[in-house]
Design a protein around this motif. Structure first.
Motif, PDB file in Angstrom:
ATOM      1  N   GLY A  49      -2.510   7.921  -3.000  1.00 21.38           N
ATOM      2  CA  GLY A  49      -2.603   8.491  -4.332  1.00 21.38           C
ATOM      3  C   GLY A  49      -1.641   7.900  -5.338  1.00 21.38           C
ATOM      4  N   GLU A  50      -0.714   7.056  -4.872  1.00 17.19           N
ATOM      5  CA  GLU A  50       0.247   6.389  -5.750  1.00 17.19           C
ATOM      6  C   GLU A  50       0.259   4.901  -5.401  1.00 17.19           C
ATOM      7  N   PRO A  51      -0.758   4.165  -5.802  1.00 17.93           N
ATOM      8  CA  PRO A  51      -0.925   2.788  -5.353  1.00 17.93           C
ATOM      9  C   PRO A  51       0.207   1.836  -5.714  1.00 17.93           C
ATOM     10  N   SER A  52       1.032   2.165  -6.707  1.00 19.77           N
ATOM     11  CA  SER A  52       2.137   1.285  -7.068  1.00 19.77           C
ATOM     12  C   SER A  52       3.421   1.623  -6.324  1.00 19.77           C
ATOM     13  N   CYS A  53       3.388   2.672  -5.487  1.00 23.20           N
ATOM     14  CA  CYS A  53       4.598   3.111  -4.783  1.00 23.20           C
ATOM     15  C   CYS A  53       4.466   2.934  -3.277  1.00 23.20           C
ATOM     16  N   PHE A  54       5.586   2.623  -2.642  1.00 20.94           N
ATOM     17  CA  PHE A  54       5.595   2.516  -1.191  1.00 20.94           C
ATOM     18  C   PHE A  54       6.909   3.058  -0.640  1.00 20.94           C
ATOM     19  N   LEU A  55       6.915   3.299   0.667  1.00 16.69           N
ATOM     20  CA  LEU A  55       8.086   3.788   1.391  1.00 16.69           C
ATOM     21  C   LEU A  55       8.636   2.667   2.260  1.00 16.69           C
ATOM     22  N   ILE A  56       9.966   2.603   2.366  1.00 19.82           N
ATOM     23  CA  ILE A  56      10.618   1.595   3.186  1.00 19.82           C
ATOM     24  C   ILE A  56      11.906   2.206   3.744  1.00 19.82           C
TER      25      ILE A  56
END
Length: 253
Positions: A49-56
């Motif tokens: 739902g947040e295509p510009s965000c990721f987790l790392i």
């Protein structure tokens, strides 16, 4: 599996929390397989739902220490949304580059294992000499070494990953891309295994037994069909989850 503990997660969707739990599990699985390089290397997942965000990972955490709540949320432009979150600069370059170029990619894995790094320095790279190699050979690409934290490298890696999902990073290590975490993990497992046997084979005083080119082609077609299945890697993922849960340390917190 046992029910996860209740964690206070204000301003976070259920989808993000599930992605956090799955990525934390991936780090634990990576640790279990012995693919870590102390605090270096990194895995990420795009937030649904947040295509510009990721987790790392929070840079500095050992992989067996990582939990769902410790992961860093950031976007492909380098903005960090997690309080006190730290990230590996080279990790940002790699993961943002792939996510920008591949809207279909939802998970990226990167390793520095001895076998993977060993194959990465070979001019001829990985040969189609094992069943493991044939699982990824038709989807294998090579990326020339570049300055890890530069914008040029970010853009170049995105271009490379448009041509394959199993990547040998020359003079560096390995990378896999998947529409799902189980898919990326399964690719990495087969790529790592192929590299391990390649390194062993090159240390022997005998040429490897060849595989018939038609068999290589047919196996590649079958492997391609398997990878196209939305459930690719899921059975292996569930098995790995059972293994890390058996250690008694919960990552879902």
């Amino acid at each position: 599996m046992n029910a996860p503990p209740q964690v206070d997660r204000p301003n976070m969707t259920d989808a993000e929390w599930q992605a956090r739990c799955d990525l934390a599990a991936l780090y634990r699985i990576t640790d279990m397989y012995g693919w870590t390089d102390t605090i270096d290397t990194h895995m990420s997942v795009r937030i649904p739902g947040e295509p510009s965000c990721f987790l790392i990972n929070n840079y500095g955490d050992l992989f067996h220490e990582i939990t769902a709540s410790s992961l860093v949320k950031m976007d492909i432009d380098g903005n960090v949304y997690s309080k006190d979150g730290k990230f590996n600069a080279a990790g940002f370059t790699i993961h943002s580059g792939v996510y920008k170029a591949r809207p279909d990619a939802n998970c990226v894995m990167h390793t520095h294992t001895r076998a993977g790094a060993g194959v990465s320095v070979l001019k001829k790279g990985l040969r189609p000499i094992t069943q493991d190699a044939l699982s990824v050979y038709d989807d294998l690409v090579y990326h020339e070494y570049g300055m890890p934290t530069s914008q040029e490298e970010c853009d170049a890696l995105g271009v490379t990953c448009q041509h394959g999902n199993s990547v040998v990073l020359r003079n560096h290590g390995l990378l896999t891309v998947g529409a799902t975490i189980p898919g990326a993990l399964r690719r990495m497992y087969m790529l790592e295994r192929a590299c391990e046997v390649e390194v062993i084979a090159r240390g022997l005083d005998e040429e490897p037994a060849p595989i018939d080119p038609e068999v290589i082609r047919q196996y590649g077609e079958r492997a391609k069909q398997q990878r196209a299945n939305p459930g690719y890697g899921l059975t292996y993922w569930n098995a790995a989850l059972r293994q890390i849960e058996g250690k008694g340390d919960d990552w879902r917190q």
